[in-house]
Design a protein around this motif. Structure first.
Motif, PDB file in Angstrom:
ATOM      1  N   ARG A  79     -20.590 -27.082  -1.265  1.00 32.30           N
ATOM      2  CA  ARG A  79     -21.210 -26.761   0.029  1.00 32.30           C
ATOM      3  C   ARG A  79     -20.205 -26.931   1.163  1.00 32.30           C
ATOM      4  O   ARG A  79     -20.085 -26.073   2.044  1.00 32.30           O
ATOM      5  N   ARG A  81     -16.961 -26.843   1.010  1.00 30.67           N
ATOM      6  CA  ARG A  81     -15.911 -25.828   0.903  1.00 30.67           C
ATOM      7  C   ARG A  81     -16.388 -24.487   1.456  1.00 30.67           C
ATOM      8  O   ARG A  81     -15.635 -23.779   2.125  1.00 30.67           O
ATOM      9  N   SER A  82     -17.651 -24.173   1.221  1.00 31.08           N
ATOM     10  CA  SER A  82     -18.175 -22.888   1.682  1.00 31.08           C
ATOM     11  C   SER A  82     -18.320 -22.822   3.192  1.00 31.08           C
ATOM     12  O   SER A  82     -18.397 -21.731   3.760  1.00 31.08           O
TER      13      SER A  82
END
Length: 330
Positions: A79, A81-82
């Protein structure tokens, strides 16, 4: 401010904490012995402590783990990283908040994460400086854009305080508390601070630059400039924490980024009970400063909007939306 490439190469050589001779260092970075000496003096000005021993050479007082974007990215939860559009690490900046605030005026970017090894003009609250020696601590800022206006972000600093404590707990650090509105404390001493700068129309959209300064190690010479009780993670955890710097940044981003991204929808209500459990000012005698005015009283927690509740000597309860709070002796 910029740091010369030769100086950075020297730092990378010394980061292992072992002794290196002046001759070896000069050969490896392709400069003269006298140039090495000048670079070593420059390291002292950056807050990096050196040990020189005749016949052995030079080494850092303690090893450094320099920040590495690939190392950090590899430790991020999916999450977090996104939510990152770009993660950048700078050897030196005036301030990470200032850098992203300028960037926000130039591009429509959101999800930008900025870290610096050194800040020449680190920002604290109310125009104060933040002591920022090279390579020892965490200086982290995030740029995020919101569709709502600044009013929708009331209490964001409290929610992020909860996120930082969660991250520190995952790193094995206990006894951490929160001091309204944006400080992280350990046993009555300041460990970290949050600074949020919001810009935009009152009805939206707006952008926020969210800064975090966390003390891993404050060299004594730099710490002399701090005018309040402070603590660093070396005092709490020992020197091994310095080898976990990249992991600690990842833990912080894993907890902070979802809070930043979801706050418009979650609001403070999703965090208020946890914040109250971490409140290290509850029942304490304090002074609240608003400009030149000082209000004395006992802290009675926060209300549902995140305002500080202060009981004055006459027993009257007053709520503060902002202000500078300092502990006082009863």
């Amino acid at each position: 401010m910029s740091i010369p490439g030769q100086l950075l190469r020297l730092l990378n050589l010394l980061a292992d904490g072992r002794f290196h001779s002046g001759t070896e260092l000069a050969r490896l970075i392709s400069v003269s012995r006298s140039a090495v000496w000048k670079h070593l003096r420059a390291l002292d000005e950056l807050g990096i402590e050196l040990l020189a021993v005749s016949g052995k050479g030079y080494r850092l007082q303690r090893p450094l783990q320099l920040l590495d974007s690939e190392h950090i990215a590899g430790l991020l939860a999916p999450r977090a990283r996104s939510l990152i559009s770009q993660l950048e690490i700078h050897p030196a900046l005036a301030s990470t908040n200032g850098y992203l605030s300028a960037l926000a005026q130039q591009t429509p970017a959101t999800g930008r994460v900025c870290l610096a090894e050194y800040q020449s003009a680190g920002k604290g609250r109310r125009g104060r400086g933040w002591v920022s020696p090279f390579g020892h601590n965490v200086y982290l800022s995030v740029l995020w854009r919101y569709q709502s206006g600044p009013g929708a972000l009331a209490g964001l600093s409290l929610a992020l305080g909860v996120a930082v404590v969660r991250a520190l707990s995952r790193a094995g650090i206990s006894e951490v508390g929160l001091k309204w509105p944006n400080d992280i404390y350990w046993r009555g001493r300041k460990l970290a601070g949050i600074l949020i700068e919001v810009s935009g129309e009152s009805s939206g959209p707006c952008h926020a630059v969210i800064g975090l300064g966390l003390n891993l190690y404050l060299p004594p010479a730099q710490a002399e400039a701090i005018d309040q009780a402070w603590v660093d993670l070396i005092q709490i955890m020992g020197e091994d924490i310095m080898s976990s710097r990249n992991r600690l940044v990842a833990l912080l981003l894993n907890e902070m980024l979802p809070v930043i991204a979801d706050f418009e929808h979650l609001t403070l209500q999703g965090f208020i009970d946890e914040w109250r459990k971490l409140d290290c000012m509850l029942g304490e005698a304090v002074n609240v400063y608003i400009g030149e005015q000082a209000f004395a009283g006992m802290v009675r927690g926060i209300d549902e909007q995140g305002m500080l509740l202060l009981e004055d000597p006459q027993g009257k309860l007053r709520a503060f939306a902002s202000g500078e709070v300092s502990f006082r002796s009863t």
